[in-house]
Design an enzyme around this catalytic site. Structure first.
Site, PDB file in Angstrom:
ATOM      1  CE  LYS A   1       8.183   7.357  -3.424  1.00  0.00           C
ATOM      2  NZ  LYS A   1       9.267   6.351  -4.993  1.00  0.00           N
TER       3      LYS A   1
ATOM      4  CG  ASP B   1       6.639   3.494  -7.033  1.00  0.00           C
ATOM      5  OD1 ASP B   1       5.877   4.146  -7.185  1.00  0.00           O
ATOM      6  OD2 ASP B   1       5.772   2.613  -6.356  1.00  0.00           O
TER       7      ASP B   1
ATOM      8  CG  ASP C   1       4.628  -3.335  -5.348  1.00  0.00           C
ATOM      9  OD1 ASP C   1       5.589  -4.858  -5.824  1.00  0.00           O
ATOM     10  OD2 ASP C   1       5.350  -2.760  -3.804  1.00  0.00           O
TER      11      ASP C   1
ATOM     12  N   GLY D   1       2.885   3.315   1.671  1.00  0.00           N
ATOM     13  CA  GLY D   1       3.317   3.642   2.896  1.00  0.00           C
ATOM     14  C   GLY D   1       4.411   4.634   3.395  1.00  0.00           C
ATOM     15  NE  ARG D   2       8.679   5.144  -0.187  1.00  0.00           N
ATOM     16  CZ  ARG D   2      10.967   5.227  -0.448  1.00  0.00           C
ATOM     17  NH1 ARG D   2      10.810   5.945   0.140  1.00  0.00           N
ATOM     18  NH2 ARG D   2      10.965   4.534  -1.204  1.00  0.00           N
TER      19      ARG D   2
ATOM     20  N   GLY E   1       0.933  -1.675  -0.256  1.00  0.00           N
ATOM     21  CA  GLY E   1      -0.158   0.124   0.008  1.00  0.00           C
ATOM     22  C   GLY E   1       0.902   0.993  -0.050  1.00  0.00           C
TER      23      GLY E   1
HETATM   24  P1  AMP Z   1       8.929  -0.148  -3.508  1.00  0.00           P
HETATM   25  O1  AMP Z   1       9.647  -0.944  -4.122  1.00  0.00           O
HETATM   26  O2  AMP Z   1       9.413   1.370  -3.294  1.00  0.00           O
HETATM   27  O3  AMP Z   1       7.811   0.541  -4.359  1.00  0.00           O
HETATM   28  O4  AMP Z   1       8.297   0.434  -2.500  1.00  0.00           O
HETATM   29  C1  AMP Z   1       7.047  -1.517  -1.766  1.00  0.00           C
HETATM   30  C2  AMP Z   1       6.047  -1.098  -0.699  1.00  0.00           C
HETATM   31  O5  AMP Z   1       6.820  -0.479   0.743  1.00  0.00           O
HETATM   32  C3  AMP Z   1       5.375  -0.648  -0.677  1.00  0.00           C
HETATM   33  O6  AMP Z   1       4.104  -1.009  -0.089  1.00  0.00           O
HETATM   34  C4  AMP Z   1       6.063   1.149  -0.473  1.00  0.00           C
HETATM   35  O7  AMP Z   1       4.734   2.068  -0.418  1.00  0.00           O
HETATM   36  C5  AMP Z   1       7.107   0.755   1.414  1.00  0.00           C
HETATM   37  N1  AMP Z   1       8.016   1.827   1.652  1.00  0.00           N
HETATM   38  C6  AMP Z   1       8.672   2.238   0.966  1.00  0.00           C
HETATM   39  N2  AMP Z   1       9.563   2.234   1.506  1.00  0.00           N
HETATM   40  C7  AMP Z   1       8.935   2.796   2.743  1.00  0.00           C
HETATM   41  C8  AMP Z   1       8.971   3.866   3.603  1.00  0.00           C
HETATM   42  N3  AMP Z   1      10.331   3.991   4.216  1.00  0.00           N
HETATM   43  N4  AMP Z   1       8.137   3.782   4.807  1.00  0.00           N
HETATM   44  C9  AMP Z   1       7.132   3.222   4.772  1.00  0.00           C
HETATM   45  N5  AMP Z   1       6.936   2.539   3.380  1.00  0.00           N
HETATM   46  C10 AMP Z   1       7.849   2.367   2.400  1.00  0.00           C
HETATM   47 MG    MG Z   2       6.465   1.239  -5.039  1.00  0.00          MG
END
Ligand code: AMP
Ligand code: MG
Length: 494
Positions: free
Chosen positions: A122, A271, A261, A101-102, A99
Site C-alpha cells: 500500500k 483500511d 469500499d 488507487g495506491r 479501486g
Molecule cells: P480510503 O478511504 O483511504 O479507503 O480510500 C478511498 C479510495 O481512494 C480508494 O479507492 C483508494 O484507493 C483511493 N485513494 C486514497 N488515497 C489515495 C492516494 N493517495 N492515491 C490514490 N488513490 C487513493
Molecule cells: Mg479504502
C-alpha cells in the site's frame, strides 16, 4: 530504430509458493501492473510474528534485495502484481468507480499453517484507479495502520495484518508536505463489499456471479451447499459483520470511514485511516475530522454496518432474485450484534455467560461513564483488577458521582457471589486490555520516526501484541492521555 534495452530487475525469491487465485478471475477484475519504485528506501518497521506466519526466517529482511522488494523496487519471484477495481458508497452516497488507487496486490502465498495469505503493497504508486490521488501513502498513516493492524490482531479482533513498512524521504503533499512509505499488508482476501457493488452497478452479472462463486468456494464453502448459495453468503457476511462491530464497540474502537469500499467481505477490519480508540467515553464521539455529520460516530457504527450490508444485499440481488430472500438474509444482523455485544460485556465483567444481571449492570456502567466521560480503557482495566481483588477505590476514584459508582460496584459484588452466575476474574483481565493504540501513542511513535528513530514503533508493537498483559517498562502507555491528545485531528487524507 534501435531496440531500447530496459534494465532487467532481478527478482527476489523468498521461497514462497504462490497461488494467486484472485488473478485467475481474469482481466475484468483488475489491471495487471507493477508497483512504482520508492526512492532510496529504508526500513521503518517489521512484525516478527507476521513474518513467522508467512514462514519467513527471522533474518528475512536483512538484505538490500528484501528492502527493495518490499518498497516495490524489485519484483518478488512468483508474484503477479495487480490493482483491483471496485466501487462503493462513500458517506452514504454512490461514489462510482474506486479501486486500488495506491495498493498493489502482489498475489497469494501459501503459509506454513496450511492456509494462504494475500500480500499487498500500500502506497506503491499510481494505478488506473488513483483518480485525483498520487498513489502514495505517508509515513504517519502507514505507522498508524501497521501498529493498529497488529494491535487489533493482539486483541483477537478480525483484521488485515501488516508485515513491514519501508520509508523514503520522497516528499508527498497532503495538508502539509510529508514523506512517503509503503506498508506490506496481508489478508486471506482483500475483497470488499464495493467489489460486488461495482459489477452490479455496471450490469456485469456474469462477473458478479463469478465473484460470488469465488468468495463462496474459497472462504464460505458451507454456503455452497445451501439451497440458495448467494443468499447464504449474504447471511454469513451479515453475521460476521455483526460480530465484528460488536467487538469494536466492546473495546471502544472507532473505524472512522465505514464506506462500503472499506468493508471486508470476510468481516475483517480493513483500511485503517482516522481510526481511534475511545479516551473519555462519549458515544457521540467522531474520530474522523472530515466526518462533519458524525455518520461514523461510535454509536452509529452498528447501524451503519447494517446499512452497508443492505448495499451489499442490493448488489447481490441479481443473483439472489427475490428481494424478500435478501431481506431475510440481512435480518439476523441486529440480534447477532446484540447477542455478541452482551457476551463481550459479560466477559469484560468476568462472567462466562451473559445474563439479565450482566446486561443491565454493563448498560448502567456505560451510561454512567458516558455521563462522566470516564476513560474507557482505564475504567474497564481497573474494574478487572478490582474483580481480581484490588480495592474498589481504584475504580470509584475515576468518578465524580461516588454514590452512583458505589451502587454499581455493590451490584457487581452481589453478581460475583450469585451462585447462578459463572464468575472468573481472569476472564475480565483477558477481556480488558491494559494498552490500546491511543492516538497520542501513535503520534509519539510517528514523531520519533520522522527523526529516523524507529525504536518506539517496535516497542509499542511488542506491547500491543499482548494487550492484556501489564507492561511495567512503560506504565505511561497504560495511563491517561495527555492534554494535547484531545487536539489531535485525524482526517481522511493519508
Ligand atoms: P480510503 O478511504 O483511504 O479507503 O480510500 C478511498 C479510495 O481512494 C480508494 O479507492 C483508494 O484507493 C483511493 N485513494 C486514497 N488515497 C489515495 C492516494 N493517495 N492515491 C490514490 N488513490 C487513493
Ligand atoms: Mg479504502
Amino acid at each position: 530504430m534501435q531496440d531500447v534495452m530496459l534494465p532487467v530487475r532481478p527478482q527476489l525469491d523468498l521461497g514462497w509458493v504462490w497461488r494467486n487465485r484472485f488473478a485467475n478471475l481474469g482481466s475484468a477484475f483488475y489491471t495487471a501492473l507493477p508497483p512504482i519504485a520508492l526512492r532510496d528506501p529504508y526500513w521503518v518497521a517489521r512484525s516478527r510474528s507476521m513474518a513467522r506466519e508467512l514462514g519467513l526466517e527471522d533474518d528475512w529482511w536483512r538484505t538490500q534485495e528484501a528492502l527493495e522488494a518490499f518498497s516495490g523496487n524489485r519484483p518478488l519471484a512468483g508474484s503477479q502484481p495487480l490493482a483491483s477495481v471496485y466501487s462503493g458508497h462513500q458517506f452514504g452516497v454512490w461514489a462510482g468507480q474506486l479501486g486500488d488507487g495506491r495498493a498493489i496486490l502482489l498475489g497469494e502465498v501459501e503459509t506454513p499453517g496450511g492456509g494462504s495469505l494475500e500480500l499487498q503493497l500500500k502506497g506503491s504508486g499510481l494505478t488506473p484507479y488513483s483518480r485525483m490521488g498520487d498513489g502514495r501513502a505517508v509515513l504517519r498513516s502507514s505507522i498508524r495502520e501497521f501498529l493498529v493492524s497488529e494491535a487489533m490482531h493482539g486483541l483477537g479482533i478480525p483484521t488485515t495484518r501488516a508485515l513491514c513498512i519501508t520509508g523514503s524521504d520522497q516528499p508527498v503533499r497532503r495538508e502539509q508536505i510529508e514523506t512517503a512509505a509503503v506498508i506490506t499488508r496481508t489478508a486471506p482476501s482483500f475483497i470488499r463489499f464495493g467489489h460486488f457493488e461495482h459489477f452490479c452497478h455496471h450490469g456485469l452479472h456474469a462477473e458478479l456471479k463469478q465473484l460470488a462463486d469465488f468468495v463462496i468456494d474459497h472462504f464460505f464453502p458451507e454456503c455452497g451447499d445451501a439451497a440458495a448459495p448467494v443468499a447464504a453468503l449474504l447471511e454469513a457476511v451479515t453475521r460476521r459483520t455483526a460480530q465484528l462491530i460488536a467487538q469494536w464497540q466492546a473495546v471502544g474502537f472507532m473505524h472512522g470511514v465505514m464506506n462500503t469500499d472499506n468493508m471486508s467481505i470476510l468481516g475483517l477490519t480493513i483500511d485503517y485511516g482516522p481510526f481511534q480508540f475511545m479516551d473519555g467515553f462519549n458515544p457521540d464521539h467522531i474520530c474522523n475530522h472530515s466526518d462533519h455529520g458524525g455518520r461514523y460516530a461510535y454509536r452509529r457504527q452498528p447501524p451503519i454496518a447494517h446499512w452497508n450490508l443492505f448495499a451489499l444485499g442490493q448488489a447481490l440481488l441479481p443473483l439472489i432474485g427475490e428481494p424478500d430472500t435478501a431481506m431475510a438474509a440481512l435480518a439476523p444482523y441486529e440480534e447477532v450484534f446484540a447477542a455478541e455485544l452482551r457476551q463481550r460485556l459479560a466477559a469484560k465483567l468476568g462472567f462466562t455467560a451473559a445474563s439479565e444481571g450482566t446486561r443491565t449492570l454493563a448498560d448502567d456502567m456505560l451510561r454512567l461513564m458516558a455521563r462522566e466521560r470516564t476513560d474507557f480503557t482505564i475504567f474497564w482495566r481497573r474494574l478487572a483488577h478490582h474483580a481480581a481483588g484490588a480495592p474498589a477505590a481504584s475504580v470509584s476514584e475515576l468518578f465524580f458521582d461516588r454514590a452512583a459508582i458505589d451502587a454499581l460496584l455493590a451490584r457487581y459484588q452481589a453478581l460475583m457471589h450469585d451462585p447462578a452466575e459463572a464468575f472468573d476474574a481472569g476472564l475480565a483481565l483477558r477481556h480488558n486490555p491494559s494498552i490500546v493504540l491511543r492516538n497520542h501513542l501513535a503520534e509519539q511513535a510517528i514523531a520519533q520516526a520522522r527523526n529516523k528513530d524507529f525504536q518506539m514503533i517496535q516497542d509499542l508493537l511488542a506491547a500491543l501484541e499482548h494487550p492484556c498483559d501489564e507492561h511495567p517498562a512503560h506504565p505511561e502507555w497504560a495511563g491517561f492521555p495527555p492534554d494535547w491528545a484531545s487536539d489531535i485531528q485525524i482526517s481522511c487524507s493519508s
